[in-house]
Design a protein around this motif. Structure first.
Motif, short mmCIF file in Angstrom:
data_model
loop_
_atom_site.label_atom_id
_atom_site.label_comp_id
_atom_site.label_asym_id
_atom_site.label_seq_id
_atom_site.Cartn_x
_atom_site.Cartn_y
_atom_site.Cartn_z
N LEU A 1 -67.47 -10.51 17.91
CA LEU A 1 -67.85 -9.11 18.15
C LEU A 1 -69.32 -8.89 17.82
O LEU A 1 -70.06 -8.28 18.59
N GLY A 2 -69.74 -9.40 16.68
CA GLY A 2 -71.12 -9.24 16.27
C GLY A 2 -72.11 -9.93 17.18
O GLY A 2 -73.23 -9.47 17.38
N ALA A 3 -71.69 -11.06 17.76
CA ALA A 3 -72.56 -11.83 18.66
C ALA A 3 -72.51 -11.33 20.10
O ALA A 3 -73.26 -11.80 20.95
N GLY A 4 -71.59 -10.41 20.39
CA GLY A 4 -71.47 -9.89 21.75
C GLY A 4 -70.79 -10.82 22.73
O GLY A 4 -70.97 -10.70 23.93
N LEU A 5 -69.98 -11.75 22.21
CA LEU A 5 -69.24 -12.65 23.11
C LEU A 5 -68.07 -11.91 23.74
O LEU A 5 -67.50 -11.00 23.13
N PRO A 6 -67.67 -12.30 24.93
CA PRO A 6 -66.53 -11.64 25.57
C PRO A 6 -65.23 -11.93 24.83
O PRO A 6 -64.96 -13.07 24.44
N ILE A 7 -64.45 -10.87 24.64
CA ILE A 7 -63.14 -10.97 24.01
C ILE A 7 -62.13 -10.28 24.91
O ILE A 7 -62.32 -9.12 25.29
N ILE A 8 -61.07 -11.00 25.22
CA ILE A 8 -59.94 -10.45 25.97
C ILE A 8 -58.76 -10.45 25.00
O ILE A 8 -58.45 -11.48 24.41
N MET A 9 -58.12 -9.31 24.84
CA MET A 9 -57.07 -9.19 23.84
C MET A 9 -55.82 -8.58 24.46
O MET A 9 -55.90 -7.60 25.20
N ALA A 10 -54.67 -9.16 24.12
CA ALA A 10 -53.38 -8.64 24.58
C ALA A 10 -52.61 -8.12 23.36
O ALA A 10 -51.85 -8.86 22.74
N PRO A 11 -52.84 -6.84 23.00
CA PRO A 11 -52.11 -6.27 21.86
C PRO A 11 -50.61 -6.27 22.14
O PRO A 11 -50.17 -5.97 23.25
N TYR A 12 -49.82 -6.62 21.10
CA TYR A 12 -48.39 -6.75 21.31
C TYR A 12 -47.60 -6.29 20.09
O TYR A 12 -46.82 -7.05 19.52
N PRO A 13 -47.79 -5.03 19.67
CA PRO A 13 -46.99 -4.51 18.56
C PRO A 13 -45.64 -4.01 19.07
O PRO A 13 -45.48 -3.76 20.27
N ASN A 14 -44.69 -3.81 18.15
CA ASN A 14 -43.46 -3.16 18.58
C ASN A 14 -43.73 -1.67 18.79
O ASN A 14 -44.82 -1.18 18.46
N SER A 15 -42.78 -0.93 19.36
CA SER A 15 -43.05 0.47 19.72
C SER A 15 -43.30 1.34 18.50
O SER A 15 -44.11 2.26 18.56
#
Length: 187
Positions: free
Chosen positions: A109-123
């Motif tokens: 995040l600090g370096a500005g690199l691309p991050i793709i995230m798939a959040p997967y919490p329960n409801s």
């Protein structure tokens, strides 16, 4: 290492989709990525580290290296977090780096690199006010978020604690494919 030389850090958190990482690794490698798997300590119970090391040619890392030890992984050009748990989503936003996975994500995040995230919490956790605020913060910081859809046959009312939501592997593949080559995908 692949011919393209692009390095993807695939960060796994503790959740059943982590067991499905081999197919995603194979896809990313066929798309030209040199894949390195980083797992939270909780993720280690869900994945096959030996199989992933075999597929990637790199050890699965889940702990910080000792001082003076050489780094065994090449530097990352991009990150995919799959699955991203409630805990990880909120800790990243708070800037907490108490695991190798979180430390690397905070650096990205600090370096500005691309991050793709798939959040997967329960409801229930997805309804927590901190989670909603964290998702909005991640979005505002340029993290590409990919969410599941209804329809997973492994979850539902007959399995408390498991949601009836399909993990978005196909969407993750599409978002990864849309990243520009090299570090140009930052932001």
């Amino acid at each position: 290492m692949t011919a393209d030389g692009r390095v993807l850090y695939l960060v796994a958190c503790g959740g059943y989709p982590a067991a499905e990482l081999p197919a995603f690794v194979e896809h990313a490698r066929s798309a030209g990525w040199d894949v390195c798997v980083i797992a939270t300590p909780a993720a280690m119970a869900f994945l096959d580290a030996g199989r992933l090391a075999e597929l990637t040619g790199h050890p699965v890392r889940s702990a910080y290296k000792r001082p003076g030890e050489p780094d065994v992984l090449p530097p990352a050009d991009a990150f995919v977090v799959a699955p991203a748990t409630f805990n990880t989503v909120n800790k990243i936003v708070a800037g907490i780096s108490d695991t190798l996975a979180l430390g690397l994500l905070n650096e990205a995040l600090g370096a500005g690199l691309p991050i793709i995230m798939a959040p997967y919490p329960n409801s229930a956790l997805a309804g927590h006010p901190a989670y909603a605020a964290s998702v909005e913060a991640l979005r505002s910081w340029g993290v590409r978020l990919v969410f599941g859809r209804p329809g997973d046959p492994r979850g539902g009312a007959d399995q408390p604690g498991r949601e009836n939501t399909a993990f978005p592997w196909d969407d993750l593949r599409a978002v990864l494919a849309a990243l520009p080559p090299g570090r140009a995908g930052a932001g």
